[in-house]
Scaffold this motif. Structure first.
Motif, PDB file in Angstrom:
ATOM      1  N   GLY A   1       0.905  -1.240  -0.025  1.00  0.00           N
ATOM      2  CA  GLY A   1       0.091   0.008   0.097  1.00  0.00           C
ATOM      3  C   GLY A   1       0.771   1.320   0.037  1.00  0.00           C
ATOM      4  N   ARG A   2       0.127   2.168   0.485  1.00  0.00           N
ATOM      5  CA  ARG A   2       0.953   3.467   0.518  1.00  0.00           C
ATOM      6  C   ARG A   2       0.341   4.525   1.917  1.00  0.00           C
ATOM      7  NH1 ARG A   2      -2.871   7.295  -2.179  1.00  0.00           N
ATOM      8  NH2 ARG A   2      -4.208   5.801  -3.413  1.00  0.00           N
ATOM      9  N   PRO A   3       1.241   5.430   2.110  1.00  0.00           N
ATOM     10  CA  PRO A   3       0.854   6.204   3.523  1.00  0.00           C
ATOM     11  C   PRO A   3      -0.351   6.844   3.097  1.00  0.00           C
ATOM     12  CG  PRO A   3       2.814   7.326   2.361  1.00  0.00           C
ATOM     13  CD  PRO A   3       2.553   5.932   1.653  1.00  0.00           C
ATOM     14  N   GLY A   4      -1.000   7.140   4.209  1.00  0.00           N
ATOM     15  CA  GLY A   4      -2.088   8.449   4.183  1.00  0.00           C
ATOM     16  C   GLY A   4      -1.151   9.677   4.153  1.00  0.00           C
ATOM     17  N   TRP A   5      -2.139  10.911   3.880  1.00  0.00           N
ATOM     18  CA  TRP A   5      -1.173  12.155   3.772  1.00  0.00           C
ATOM     19  C   TRP A   5      -0.820  12.612   5.046  1.00  0.00           C
ATOM     20  CZ3 TRP A   5      -4.518  17.244   3.750  1.00  0.00           C
ATOM     21  CH2 TRP A   5      -3.622  18.280   3.771  1.00  0.00           C
ATOM     22  N   HIS A   6      -1.556  12.620   6.058  1.00  0.00           N
ATOM     23  CA  HIS A   6      -1.157  13.310   7.441  1.00  0.00           C
ATOM     24  C   HIS A   6       0.084  12.810   8.114  1.00  0.00           C
ATOM     25  CE1 HIS A   6      -5.183  14.717   6.892  1.00  0.00           C
ATOM     26  NE2 HIS A   6      -5.794  13.692   7.150  1.00  0.00           N
ATOM     27  N   ILE A   7       0.279  11.391   7.766  1.00  0.00           N
ATOM     28  CA  ILE A   7       1.508  10.635   8.332  1.00  0.00           C
ATOM     29  C   ILE A   7       2.816  11.140   7.928  1.00  0.00           C
ATOM     30  CG2 ILE A   7       1.665   8.604   7.048  1.00  0.00           C
ATOM     31  CD1 ILE A   7       1.745   8.547  10.855  1.00  0.00           C
ATOM     32  N   GLU A   8       2.567  11.815   6.582  1.00  0.00           N
ATOM     33  CA  GLU A   8       3.799  12.220   5.798  1.00  0.00           C
ATOM     34  C   GLU A   8       4.468  13.311   6.665  1.00  0.00           C
ATOM     35  OE1 GLU A   8       2.888  13.591   2.026  1.00  0.00           O
ATOM     36  OE2 GLU A   8       1.969  11.895   1.351  1.00  0.00           O
ATOM     37  N   CYS A   9       3.468  13.994   7.182  1.00  0.00           N
ATOM     38  CA  CYS A   9       4.087  15.443   7.781  1.00  0.00           C
ATOM     39  C   CYS A   9       4.789  15.187   9.178  1.00  0.00           C
ATOM     40  CB  CYS A   9       3.215  16.420   7.750  1.00  0.00           C
ATOM     41  SG  CYS A   9       2.826  17.316   6.096  1.00  0.00           S
ATOM     42  N   SER A  10       4.092  14.162   9.749  1.00  0.00           N
ATOM     43  CA  SER A  10       4.579  13.728  11.042  1.00  0.00           C
ATOM     44  C   SER A  10       5.868  13.465  11.231  1.00  0.00           C
ATOM     45  CB  SER A  10       3.618  12.991  12.069  1.00  0.00           C
ATOM     46  OG  SER A  10       2.455  13.695  12.333  1.00  0.00           O
ATOM     47  N   ALA A  11       6.158  12.595  10.062  1.00  0.00           N
ATOM     48  CA  ALA A  11       7.359  12.041   9.939  1.00  0.00           C
ATOM     49  C   ALA A  11       8.540  12.713   9.349  1.00  0.00           C
ATOM     50  CB  ALA A  11       7.203  10.619   8.895  1.00  0.00           C
TER      51      ALA A  11
END
Ligand SMILES: [Zn+2]
Length: 480
Positions: free
Chosen positions: A210-220
């Motif tokens: 799969g692929r990440p959701g949008w919100h988790i991108e910024c936290s990481a």
């Protein structure tokens, strides 16, 4: 370093407060950047320019600033657009990253120190999701998607001042969509891949491909670049909820620490009094606007309002900005570039002057560029007064002062003659698009053998200061 007396409005505390960095002399600032599948619009321009000035002012105050603005290069819209175009997502995103940089450069913005791309941080995002899972903040639904459990994060809603139970009551009245979420406000951390998705948009994970959701991108990305707790997190007003709220839930859920100490949000851009949106067809890309207006006029227009207030974008407003900016350049016009070379001692002196202090106080008051620019007009009046009195030396000193104070805004730094030459016609008369459509209308009239109309169009344009010339290659025009 000057004494730091910076106060900023923090969306989280809902008040203006003194800025205290975590590490003395240093600032970590993260701003949510663009999803790169289309040209940047005027709303993006506002975020870029506002944070550019915030960045420049922090540097001016003597801070060592680590400015991070991410690039979202994996997302539903990116996948859909790449499919439509029949190209790989990386070909699409590479192209629009390049266009985004061109637009930001044109608007006189400094590049952030770091521009992390989401696809380079997939491992870190998965690590974060695993942590959330181990702390009971994440669960996998029947569809295979992994969700964040908002009910388990007691502070959910603290940024946008929303209460989960009130939102739920409102939501249940409106929607009743079948879902594998435990709470309708649970949001996706990991999206399981659909069968027809190309391999370049799929990553292996403990929860399946799969692929990440949008919100988790910024936290990481923010945590990797700036640490678990950092000084300033910014973005457009529309990101406050749910994006930033979800970032807080993810990061604070995982670390148990405060995520960002200060939250700064840039206001909306309205167009002719209405909210800018694609459906209303009142959507302007930066490139479109640059056809009609000088980049510095757009920059000045953005800085003439406080970054948090909504602004109304219209031809009239831009023409007014043009007029105002021209006043600064007209005042600087009598001086040759070599006349106004400014040394560091002089700069210190200008910043210590009454003008410098008023400017500094405005900027230290939550980056009040609207008030700061008014100081520049005060300096321009002094130049004009001194020129009128024949006191060239006095005028030159004020010209140097104006340029010094305007530097952190990155306006009024160009050669006045070149600027004034470039913007002829912006303030009054027709825009480039209007002239081109008149030329097209005249061409059609000629094809229809309506020479009276063709001549009338030429005469009308001439009376508005635009002269046409018919050449073998077609009709050219110039302002006279
Ligand atoms: Zn973000």
């Amino acid at each position: 370093m000057t004494t730091n007396n910076l106060h900023l409005y923090n969306t989280l505390s809902a008040q203006k407060q003194k800025f205290t960095p975590i590490h003395a002399g240093k600032v970590g600032m993260y701003v949510c950047g663009m999803t790169v599948y289309d040209y940047c619009h005027i709303g993006h321009a506002r975020v870029m320019v506002s944070f550019d000035v915030i960045y420049r002012w922090l540097i001016h105050l003597g801070f060592d600033v680590n400015y991070v603005r991410n690039i979202t290069d994996i997302d539903d819209k990116i996948i859909a657009r790449a499919n439509e175009n029949g190209e790989s997502i990386f070909a699409l995103t590479d192209r629009f990253i390049k266009f985004m940089h061109e637009d930001a450069d044109n608007l006189g913005c400094l590049r952030p120190a770091l521009e992390p791309k989401a696809t380079d941080f997939i491992d870190k995002m998965q690590g974060l999701i695993k942590t959330l899972e181990s702390k009971n903040f994440a669960y996998q639904g029947a569809t295979g998607d992994v969700y964040y459990a908002v009910d388990n994060f007691a502070d959910y809603g603290k940024l946008s001042k929303r209460k989960l139970n009130e939102m739920q009551a409102g939501a249940s009245e409106r929607t009743n969509v079948a879902t594998d979420k435990k709470n309708p406000f649970d949001f996706v951390l990991w999206k399981s891949a659909k069968a027809d998705e190309p391999s370049e948009t799929k990553w292996q994970s403990p929860w399946g491909v799969g692929r990440p959701g949008w919100h988790i991108e910024c936290s990481a990305m923010s945590t990797c670049c700036l640490g678990e707790t950092f000084d300033i997190h910014g973005g457009g007003h529309d990101l406050q909820f749910p994006h930033h709220e979800n970032e807080i839930a993810q990061s604070e859920g995982a670390t148990g620490k405060t995520y960002a100490n200060n939250w700064l949000h840039v206001g909306f851009v309205n167009v002719d009094g209405e909210k800018m949106s694609k459906s209303l067809n009142n959507f302007f890309t930066i490139r479109d606007v640059l056809k009609d207006f000088h980049a510095e006029t757009i920059r000045f227009f953005i800085l003439s309002s406080h970054y948090r207030s909504p602004i109304n974008f219209s031809d009239t407003a831009l023409k007014e900005s043009h007029t105002a900016l021209s006043r600064l350049y007209h005042a600087l016009k009598p001086f040759d570039k070599n006349d106004i070379l400014i040394n560091n001692d002089e700069k210190t002196q200008f910043w210590a002057s009454e003008f410098g202090q008023t400017f500094t106080n405005a900027m230290n008051d939550d980056f009040n560029t609207a008030k700061a620019t008014s100081v520049l007009f005060g300096a321009a009046s002094e130049i004009n007064k001194a020129v009128k009195n024949g006191d060239y030396e006095q005028a030159k000193q004020f010209a140097k002062l104006l340029k010094t104070l305007a530097e952190p805004l990155n306006i009024a730094q160009s050669n006045p003659n070149e600027f004034l030459q470039a913007i002829i016609g912006e303030e009054q008369g027709l825009s480039k698009n209007e002239i081109l459509s008149k030329i097209e209308e005249r061409k059609q009239a000629k094809i229809n053998k309506n020479f009276t109309l063709a001549d009338k169009i030429r005469e009308d344009l001439k009376s508005q200061g635009v002269e046409l010339e018919d050449t073998r290659q077609g009709t050219t025009w110039r302002r006279v």
